[in-house]
Design a protein around this motif. Structure first.
Motif, short mmCIF file in Angstrom:
data_model
loop_
_atom_site.label_atom_id
_atom_site.label_comp_id
_atom_site.label_asym_id
_atom_site.label_seq_id
_atom_site.Cartn_x
_atom_site.Cartn_y
_atom_site.Cartn_z
N GLU A 194 0.81 -1.22 0.00
CA GLU A 194 0.00 0.00 0.00
C GLU A 194 0.85 1.28 0.00
O GLU A 194 0.61 2.18 -0.80
N PRO A 195 1.87 1.40 0.88
CA PRO A 195 2.72 2.60 0.78
C PRO A 195 3.49 2.65 -0.53
O PRO A 195 3.73 3.74 -1.08
N ASN A 202 5.21 0.65 -7.02
CA ASN A 202 4.44 -0.58 -7.17
C ASN A 202 4.78 -1.38 -8.41
O ASN A 202 4.60 -2.60 -8.44
N ASN A 203 5.29 -0.72 -9.47
CA ASN A 203 5.60 -1.48 -10.68
C ASN A 203 6.66 -2.54 -10.42
O ASN A 203 6.59 -3.65 -10.94
N ALA A 204 7.69 -2.18 -9.62
CA ALA A 204 8.75 -3.14 -9.32
C ALA A 204 8.20 -4.33 -8.56
O ALA A 204 8.56 -5.48 -8.81
N GLY A 234 -10.48 -1.72 -2.95
CA GLY A 234 -11.21 -1.50 -1.70
C GLY A 234 -10.63 -0.43 -0.79
O GLY A 234 -11.37 0.47 -0.33
N PRO A 235 -9.33 -0.46 -0.48
CA PRO A 235 -8.77 0.56 0.43
C PRO A 235 -8.99 1.98 -0.06
O PRO A 235 -9.38 2.87 0.70
N GLY A 236 -8.75 2.22 -1.35
CA GLY A 236 -8.94 3.56 -1.89
C GLY A 236 -10.40 3.98 -1.91
O GLY A 236 -10.73 5.15 -1.65
N SER A 288 -6.69 -1.73 6.04
CA SER A 288 -7.77 -2.22 5.18
C SER A 288 -7.24 -3.16 4.11
O SER A 288 -7.91 -4.14 3.73
N GLY A 289 -6.04 -2.88 3.61
CA GLY A 289 -5.42 -3.80 2.66
C GLY A 289 -5.19 -5.16 3.29
O GLY A 289 -5.43 -6.21 2.66
N MET A 290 -4.71 -5.17 4.53
CA MET A 290 -4.50 -6.43 5.25
C MET A 290 -5.82 -7.17 5.45
O MET A 290 -5.90 -8.41 5.29
N ALA A 291 -6.88 -6.43 5.77
CA ALA A 291 -8.19 -7.05 5.96
C ALA A 291 -8.69 -7.68 4.66
O ALA A 291 -9.27 -8.78 4.66
N GLY A 292 -8.47 -6.98 3.54
CA GLY A 292 -8.87 -7.52 2.25
C GLY A 292 -8.12 -8.79 1.90
O GLY A 292 -8.71 -9.78 1.45
N VAL A 293 -6.80 -8.78 2.10
CA VAL A 293 -5.99 -9.96 1.79
C VAL A 293 -6.37 -11.14 2.69
O VAL A 293 -6.43 -12.29 2.24
#
Length: 660
Positions: A194-195, A202-204, A234-236, A288-293
């Motif tokens: 997320e950060p 994120n591309n890498a 979802g997070p965004g 929220s990203g962790m919750a989604g995963v």
């Protein structure tokens, strides 16, 4: 902030891990993103026709395995090689990749990402070394056999060396992912993912780690959770919904529109400023990203292929049969958690309009600083009068699929409403066409765009959406369309190309139409048309053309030196991507018979006044060559003709265009 520019000092470069990581990520993206359509096609074939698919079909299912093992890695390798050394590098990349593909039992995507650029680099260095050392007339022979021999050696090296190493590394990564899944630790990946998205790293992560593992898992199990880790909207969505309800002023008003663009359009970067204006929101998107995963893992969710862009529509299209509910559940859980946390943070301390403005500037600064460009630098400005005609406008970004497409769509409507007969389209930076008149890019990408289209007017902007520069551009384009052409260009560029030819050969400037036809059938011969030459200096290009005239029996060796001397007096670049080096005066005595040779340089040769893609060496003793010169002049009046001829691979096309 937006500027119109044609030339500017080179941006200062700065070091740092973040810059290197993003540069690496951009390069990986340049290999993968142009081929996303092929990945989606493979995903649909898998979802529809395998035994567990919607429409099981044994015959059509037989396409699935060859595509993932051969087609997709070869496309990636070709794109990687092409990014280094154009089409020639791409072909070598594909040849080299076959070694690692055949030498492994698993889809060799990481191997393709290694061998493609490596092969492109090797052949580029070879071409640079061999350069003008190749005897005239042997260029095609050397080019073809060097590609074949080097490609063979690289394929063998990939088969015995790179393939086994990459296989072992891929197996290690897969085992690590399996272990993390088994321990239930995959949600922790959101701490980094997320950060990284907001820092444009994120591309890498996505193309270097998640996608290769995801493709391998999808080939084995029909789906992979890896495709959901970075693409989850979802997070965004939750964050932007919280701003829509609890935000203040223009922040509250802008958030709903941003939420629609993000969730349905898949443009994630629209929510980055809303995180940066309140750094505590990093906690919201991470948790929220962790919750989604966690939800994805719990419900065994996965996609059959990469969802690009990361919109809910793309996620649904890439979901396997019976896999919609787990995917929707993960997105929904992430959105709810993000909304609750973001609402809590906003109610405790509301953000202001000033915070949003600063955050947007911060997003732009992150893009620029991560690529070594200071935001304090300002480019030189220029108006559109420096371009004779504006017929084609290109919006370009790294991949040519997301933000540039939005910008082109928006500007195309404005052009249409203004009644301007101008073509507006979008593309990746690497694919900017030679005939582009005006190129629009984000500020940090402008130097790369200039390298691809040095003769175009360049417009630097900070974002593609609702940019006020668009209206200013439309007004300037309308004003230009209403005015006669008064471009402040050099004299030789103001002349009609036919007149330039006549002035170049004053003693031979004869009106062939009024004085009868001249037989020029022996002046240009097919064997004197040489294609696909690597870019060299203008001196080397002129010398090569002269040596070709010598080899063809048109001139004595001393004529070559006279051609180079002539270039020192005045440029032989006549515009529209064409140069016509030749000797004059006493050099005429060195001519045995009139003749012309044509050398094609797809990457161009820099002459004073412009870049030449066709270098036409001329030896004119009498009137025999004038008929061909007239035909050449007529053909190159159309800039699109030169653009096409600069890329053709069949000498017959040049001969049929210029020959008599």
């Amino acid at each position: 902030m937006s500027t119109l520019e044609q030339s500017a000092p080179a941006p200062k470069k700065t070091g740092g891990v973040k810059q290197a990581t993003q540069k690496f990520g951009r390069f990986l993206s340049a290999m993968v993103m142009p081929n996303i359509g092929a990945f989606i096609a493979w995903g649909f074939l898998t979802a529809l026709f395998i035994e567990a698919g919607y429409l099981p079909n044994e015959d059509l299912a037989s396409l699935v395995d060859p595509m993932i093992k051969y087609l997709l890695p070869l496309l990636i390798a070709y794109s990687g090689g092409k990014a280094i050394h154009d089409h020639r590098g791409g072909v070598l990349g594909a040849i080299a990749a076959m070694g690692v593909i055949v030498g492994a039992d698993i889809p060799m995507f990481i191997g393709a990402m290694i061998m493609g650029p490596l092969a492109g680099y090797v052949i580029k260095q070879f071409d640079k070394y061999i350069g003008s050392k190749t005897p005239s007339g042997f260029e095609m022979l050397v080019n073809n056999f060097s590609a074949g021999i080097i490609g063979m050696l690289l394929a063998i090296a990939g088969f015995y060396g790179v393939g086994p190493v990459v296989s072992a590394f891929t197996d290690l990564l897969a085992s690590g992912v399996d272990a993390i899944l088994g321990w239930g630790l995959l949600p922790l990946a959101s701490i980094f993912i997320e950060p990284a998205k907001i820092l444009f790293l994120n591309n890498a992560i996505n193309h270097g780690i998640l996608s290769p593992i995801g493709i391998q898992q999808a080939g084995e199990f029909g789906k992979s959770i890896m495709f959901l880790l970075e693409a989850n909207p979802g997070p965004g969505l939750g964050l932007l919904l919280a701003y829509s309800i609890f935000g203040k002023g223009s922040i509250k008003g802008s958030a709903p529109g941003a939420a629609i663009i993000h969730f349905f359009g898949g443009i994630h970067e629209v929510y980055f400023p809303y995180v940066l204006m309140k750094p505590i929101m990093f906690v919201s998107v991470i948790v929220s990203g962790m919750a989604g995963v966690f939800t994805f893992s719990l419900l065994d969710a996965g996609l059959i292929a990469a969802a690009s862009p990361g919109s809910i529509i793309a996620l649904m299209l890439m979901s396997p049969k019976g896999g919609y509910i787990p995917v929707i559940a993960g997105v929904l859980v992430a959105a709810v958690v993000s909304f609750l946390l973001s609402s809590l943070f906003l109610r405790r301390s509301a953000a202001t309009d000033e915070d949003l403005d600063k955050a947007k500037e911060a997003v732009s600064d992150l893009k620029n600083s991560s690529k070594g460009i200071s935001t304090n630098e300002t480019a030189g400005t220029a108006d559109l009068s420096n371009k004779a005609h504006i017929n084609k406008i290109i919006f370009a970004c790294d991949a040519g699929m997301g933000s540039s497409a939005m910008g082109a769509t928006s500007f195309r409507k404005k052009v249409k409403n203004a009644g301007l007969p101008i073509e507006v389209t979008n593309t990746a930076i690497e694919n900017i066409p030679l005939d582009a008149d005006l190129v629009v890019t984000q500020q940090n990408l402008t130097p790369r765009a200039k390298a691809k289209a040095p003769n175009a007017v360049h417009v630097s902007i900070d974002n593609f959406v609702n940019n006020p520069i668009y209206d200013k551009l439309i007004e300037e384009l309308k004003a230009k369309a209403e005015q006669p052409d008064t471009s402040p260009v050099p004299e030789y560029a103001q002349e009609d190309v036919t007149e330039s030819l006549d002035k170049t050969f004053p003693e031979d400037a004869v009106n062939t139409k009024n004085n009868g036809e001249t037989d020029g059938s022996g002046v240009l011969r097919k064997e004197n048309i040489v294609l696909q030459l690597p870019s060299v200096s203008k001196e080397d290009a002129i010398r090569r053309a002269g040596e070709s005239l010598v080899s063809a029996g048109y001139v004595q060796p001393h004529y070559v030196d006279a051609m180079i001397e002539r270039e020192g007096v005045a440029t032989t670049y006549i515009g529209n991507g064409v140069a016509i080096p030749h000797g004059v005066g006493e050099a005429k005595k060195e001519i045995k018979t009139s003749g012309i040779v044509i050398h094609q340089y797809p990457e161009g040769v820099e002459f004073e006044g412009g870049t030449a893609y066709l270098v036409i060496g001329i030896a004119g003793a009498g009137r025999e060559h004038l008929q061909i010169l007239t035909k050449i002049a007529e053909a190159i009046e159309d800039e699109s003709t030169v653009t096409r001829l600069a890329r053709v691979t069949d000498p017959d096309e040049l001969y049929n265009t210029f020959g008599v």
